[in-house]
Design a protein around this motif. Structure first.
Motif, PDB file in Angstrom:
ATOM      1  N   ILE A  76      69.990  46.876  59.506  1.00  0.00           N
ATOM      2  CA  ILE A  76      69.721  47.361  58.040  1.00  0.00           C
ATOM      3  C   ILE A  76      69.209  45.935  57.090  1.00  0.00           C
ATOM      4  O   ILE A  76      68.700  46.802  56.460  1.00  0.00           O
ATOM      5  CB  ILE A  76      71.266  46.415  57.368  1.00  0.00           C
ATOM      6  CG1 ILE A  76      72.531  48.219  58.406  1.00  0.00           C
ATOM      7  CG2 ILE A  76      71.803  47.245  55.740  1.00  0.00           C
ATOM      8  CD1 ILE A  76      73.858  48.144  57.271  1.00  0.00           C
ATOM      9  N   GLN A  77      68.928  44.792  57.080  1.00  0.00           N
ATOM     10  CA  GLN A  77      68.664  43.908  56.601  1.00  0.00           C
ATOM     11  C   GLN A  77      67.219  43.559  57.504  1.00  0.00           C
ATOM     12  O   GLN A  77      66.662  43.137  56.320  1.00  0.00           O
ATOM     13  CB  GLN A  77      69.141  42.387  57.351  1.00  0.00           C
ATOM     14  CG  GLN A  77      70.536  42.109  56.170  1.00  0.00           C
ATOM     15  CD  GLN A  77      70.409  42.022  54.905  1.00  0.00           C
ATOM     16  OE1 GLN A  77      69.523  42.053  54.180  1.00  0.00           O
ATOM     17  NE2 GLN A  77      71.489  42.665  54.236  1.00  0.00           N
ATOM     18  N   THR A  78      67.126  44.920  57.883  1.00  0.00           N
ATOM     19  CA  THR A  78      65.115  44.664  58.775  1.00  0.00           C
ATOM     20  C   THR A  78      64.718  45.098  57.603  1.00  0.00           C
ATOM     21  O   THR A  78      63.214  45.111  57.399  1.00  0.00           O
ATOM     22  CB  THR A  78      65.440  45.789  59.756  1.00  0.00           C
ATOM     23  OG1 THR A  78      65.921  45.768  61.163  1.00  0.00           O
ATOM     24  CG2 THR A  78      63.971  45.378  60.180  1.00  0.00           C
ATOM     25  N   VAL A  79      65.583  45.374  56.617  1.00  0.00           N
ATOM     26  CA  VAL A  79      64.266  46.403  55.592  1.00  0.00           C
ATOM     27  C   VAL A  79      64.401  44.816  54.521  1.00  0.00           C
ATOM     28  O   VAL A  79      63.408  45.356  53.489  1.00  0.00           O
ATOM     29  CB  VAL A  79      64.875  47.612  55.087  1.00  0.00           C
ATOM     30  CG1 VAL A  79      63.989  48.160  53.905  1.00  0.00           C
ATOM     31  CG2 VAL A  79      64.346  49.245  56.475  1.00  0.00           C
ATOM     32  N   VAL A  80      65.894  45.285  54.043  1.00  0.00           N
ATOM     33  CA  VAL A  80      66.297  44.120  52.779  1.00  0.00           C
ATOM     34  C   VAL A  80      65.764  42.925  52.705  1.00  0.00           C
ATOM     35  O   VAL A  80      65.006  42.613  51.823  1.00  0.00           O
ATOM     36  CB  VAL A  80      67.373  44.079  52.950  1.00  0.00           C
ATOM     37  CG1 VAL A  80      68.174  43.780  51.939  1.00  0.00           C
ATOM     38  CG2 VAL A  80      68.713  45.893  52.354  1.00  0.00           C
ATOM     39  N   ARG A  81      65.830  42.549  54.121  1.00  0.00           N
ATOM     40  CA  ARG A  81      65.138  40.936  53.697  1.00  0.00           C
ATOM     41  C   ARG A  81      63.606  41.072  53.734  1.00  0.00           C
ATOM     42  O   ARG A  81      62.948  39.821  52.827  1.00  0.00           O
ATOM     43  CB  ARG A  81      65.338  40.028  55.207  1.00  0.00           C
ATOM     44  CG  ARG A  81      66.880  40.011  55.025  1.00  0.00           C
ATOM     45  CD  ARG A  81      67.616  38.888  56.807  1.00  0.00           C
ATOM     46  NE  ARG A  81      68.728  39.512  56.257  1.00  0.00           N
ATOM     47  CZ  ARG A  81      69.510  38.709  57.459  1.00  0.00           C
ATOM     48  NH1 ARG A  81      69.179  39.493  59.083  1.00  0.00           N
ATOM     49  NH2 ARG A  81      70.813  38.814  57.411  1.00  0.00           N
ATOM     50  N   PRO A  82      62.931  41.404  54.277  1.00  0.00           N
ATOM     51  CA  PRO A  82      61.268  41.481  53.853  1.00  0.00           C
ATOM     52  C   PRO A  82      60.852  41.945  52.511  1.00  0.00           C
ATOM     53  O   PRO A  82      60.002  41.333  51.605  1.00  0.00           O
ATOM     54  CB  PRO A  82      60.742  42.771  55.124  1.00  0.00           C
ATOM     55  CG  PRO A  82      61.539  42.639  55.854  1.00  0.00           C
ATOM     56  CD  PRO A  82      62.865  42.020  55.492  1.00  0.00           C
ATOM     57  N   ALA A  83      62.078  43.148  52.075  1.00  0.00           N
ATOM     58  CA  ALA A  83      61.265  43.790  50.797  1.00  0.00           C
ATOM     59  C   ALA A  83      61.819  42.193  49.876  1.00  0.00           C
ATOM     60  O   ALA A  83      61.429  42.328  48.855  1.00  0.00           O
ATOM     61  CB  ALA A  83      62.819  44.827  50.291  1.00  0.00           C
ATOM     62  N   ALA A  84      63.150  41.236  50.053  1.00  0.00           N
ATOM     63  CA  ALA A  84      63.638  40.446  49.109  1.00  0.00           C
ATOM     64  C   ALA A  84      62.544  39.130  49.290  1.00  0.00           C
ATOM     65  O   ALA A  84      61.881  37.987  48.402  1.00  0.00           O
ATOM     66  CB  ALA A  84      64.601  40.199  49.816  1.00  0.00           C
ATOM     67  N   GLY A  85      61.818  38.933  50.031  1.00  0.00           N
ATOM     68  CA  GLY A  85      61.131  38.200  50.930  1.00  0.00           C
ATOM     69  C   GLY A  85      59.548  38.189  49.701  1.00  0.00           C
ATOM     70  O   GLY A  85      59.223  37.586  49.259  1.00  0.00           O
ATOM     71  N   GLY A  86      59.260  39.989  49.637  1.00  0.00           N
ATOM     72  CA  GLY A  86      58.008  40.194  48.737  1.00  0.00           C
ATOM     73  C   GLY A  86      58.337  39.614  47.924  1.00  0.00           C
ATOM     74  O   GLY A  86      57.200  39.582  46.762  1.00  0.00           O
ATOM     75  N   ILE A  87      59.321  40.192  46.998  1.00  0.00           N
ATOM     76  CA  ILE A  87      60.099  39.966  45.554  1.00  0.00           C
ATOM     77  C   ILE A  87      60.276  38.352  45.148  1.00  0.00           C
ATOM     78  O   ILE A  87      58.842  37.853  44.333  1.00  0.00           O
ATOM     79  CB  ILE A  87      61.289  40.668  45.479  1.00  0.00           C
ATOM     80  CG1 ILE A  87      61.373  41.828  45.040  1.00  0.00           C
ATOM     81  CG2 ILE A  87      61.768  40.326  43.778  1.00  0.00           C
ATOM     82  CD1 ILE A  87      62.709  42.796  45.080  1.00  0.00           C
ATOM     83  N   VAL A  88      60.614  37.338  45.943  1.00  0.00           N
ATOM     84  CA  VAL A  88      60.660  36.159  45.758  1.00  0.00           C
ATOM     85  C   VAL A  88      59.437  35.468  45.573  1.00  0.00           C
ATOM     86  O   VAL A  88      58.845  34.388  44.895  1.00  0.00           O
ATOM     87  CB  VAL A  88      61.890  35.863  46.644  1.00  0.00           C
ATOM     88  CG1 VAL A  88      63.507  35.755  46.225  1.00  0.00           C
ATOM     89  CG2 VAL A  88      61.713  35.805  47.347  1.00  0.00           C
ATOM     90  N   PHE A  89      58.329  35.606  46.919  1.00  0.00           N
ATOM     91  CA  PHE A  89      57.512  35.367  46.821  1.00  0.00           C
ATOM     92  C   PHE A  89      56.265  35.257  46.173  1.00  0.00           C
ATOM     93  O   PHE A  89      55.849  34.427  45.629  1.00  0.00           O
ATOM     94  CB  PHE A  89      56.565  35.785  47.742  1.00  0.00           C
ATOM     95  CG  PHE A  89      55.285  34.777  48.911  1.00  0.00           C
ATOM     96  CD1 PHE A  89      53.892  34.276  47.541  1.00  0.00           C
ATOM     97  CD2 PHE A  89      55.270  34.032  49.908  1.00  0.00           C
ATOM     98  CE1 PHE A  89      53.072  33.800  48.204  1.00  0.00           C
ATOM     99  CE2 PHE A  89      54.235  33.098  50.137  1.00  0.00           C
ATOM    100  CZ  PHE A  89      53.289  33.135  49.270  1.00  0.00           C
ATOM    101  N   GLY A  90      56.567  36.770  45.333  1.00  0.00           N
ATOM    102  CA  GLY A  90      55.476  37.312  44.598  1.00  0.00           C
ATOM    103  C   GLY A  90      56.286  36.945  43.082  1.00  0.00           C
ATOM    104  O   GLY A  90      55.156  35.836  42.289  1.00  0.00           O
TER     105      GLY A  90
END
Length: 216
Positions: A76-90
């Protein structure tokens, strides 16, 4: 340079746990002066957003420590973690933090670039974590899951606060994280090879004990 380290540290932390960096940034922005979120990212400090992220964090922390359940959670986190990574990097690369008081205009005017970088960084970290965890679960019959999960959560917390307060320390954390994955991989491979050798009967025979000395 510091903005990049801040974003990279937060995105890597998201690859280990999606919700720790987001919740930390929201809390720090709302209740401290360590983080000032830029326009477009203030929603991270919204109380309802933080409550939802907090609930998801608790669920993730629990699920990640249960053998077999952690594997489903990683899928499940294969989608969630990259999305979160994009948010916090941005958000992190364009925020004013304790270490960065004047973020580079590049990150604020080209907002999609840090988000894309964060997605890639978090996805790579997640795939490495998930692959290592799956191998460890097979080798240890799931016994290693809780210890590995606690270590990953601790690394995520450490990376998050290092990225915000002392971004240079992100380099140290990344080196330590890479070393831990490398040591764990080598140990798992050694255990796997030993089991295969026992199963195939190719282990060297145990030498016989020397005869007992004759009684005088």
């Amino acid at each position: 340079m510091l903005e990049i380290l801040t974003g990279a540290g937060l995105a890597t932390a998201s690859g280990l746990n999606a919700f720790i960096p987001m919740l930390a940034m929201g809390l720090l922005a709302r209740f401290t002066s360590l983080v000032t979120l830029p326009a477009g990212w203030e929603w991270l400090s919204n109380e309802w957003v933080m409550v939802i992220i907090g609930v998801l964090l608790v669920l993730d922390v629990v699920a990640d420590k249960v053998p077999a359940v952690d594997h489903v959670n990683d899928i499940i986190q294969t989608v969630v973690r990259p999305a979160a990574g994009g948010i916090v990097f941005g958000a992190g690369a364009s925020s004013q933090t304790a270490a960065v008081t004047d973020p580079a205009s590049f990150f604020t005017s080209n907002a999609w670039v840090p988000v894309a970088i964060g997605v890639v960084v978090a996805l790579a970290t997640h795939l490495l974590k998930a692959g290592t965890r799956a191998g460890a679960n097979v080798v240890t019959a799931g016994a290693a899951a809780p210890a590995l999960s606690v270590t990953e959560d601790a690394m995520s917390v450490g990376l998050t606060f290092a990225a915000i307060i002392v971004p240079v320390l992100v380099i140290v954390f990344l080196l330590v994280l890479g070393l831990l994955f490398w040591v764990l991989f080598r140990r798992m491979r050694r255990i796997r090879d030993a089991r295969r050798a026992r199963a195939s009967g190719s282990e060297p025979p145990v030498p016989p004990l020397p005869p007992a000395p004759a009684a005088s």
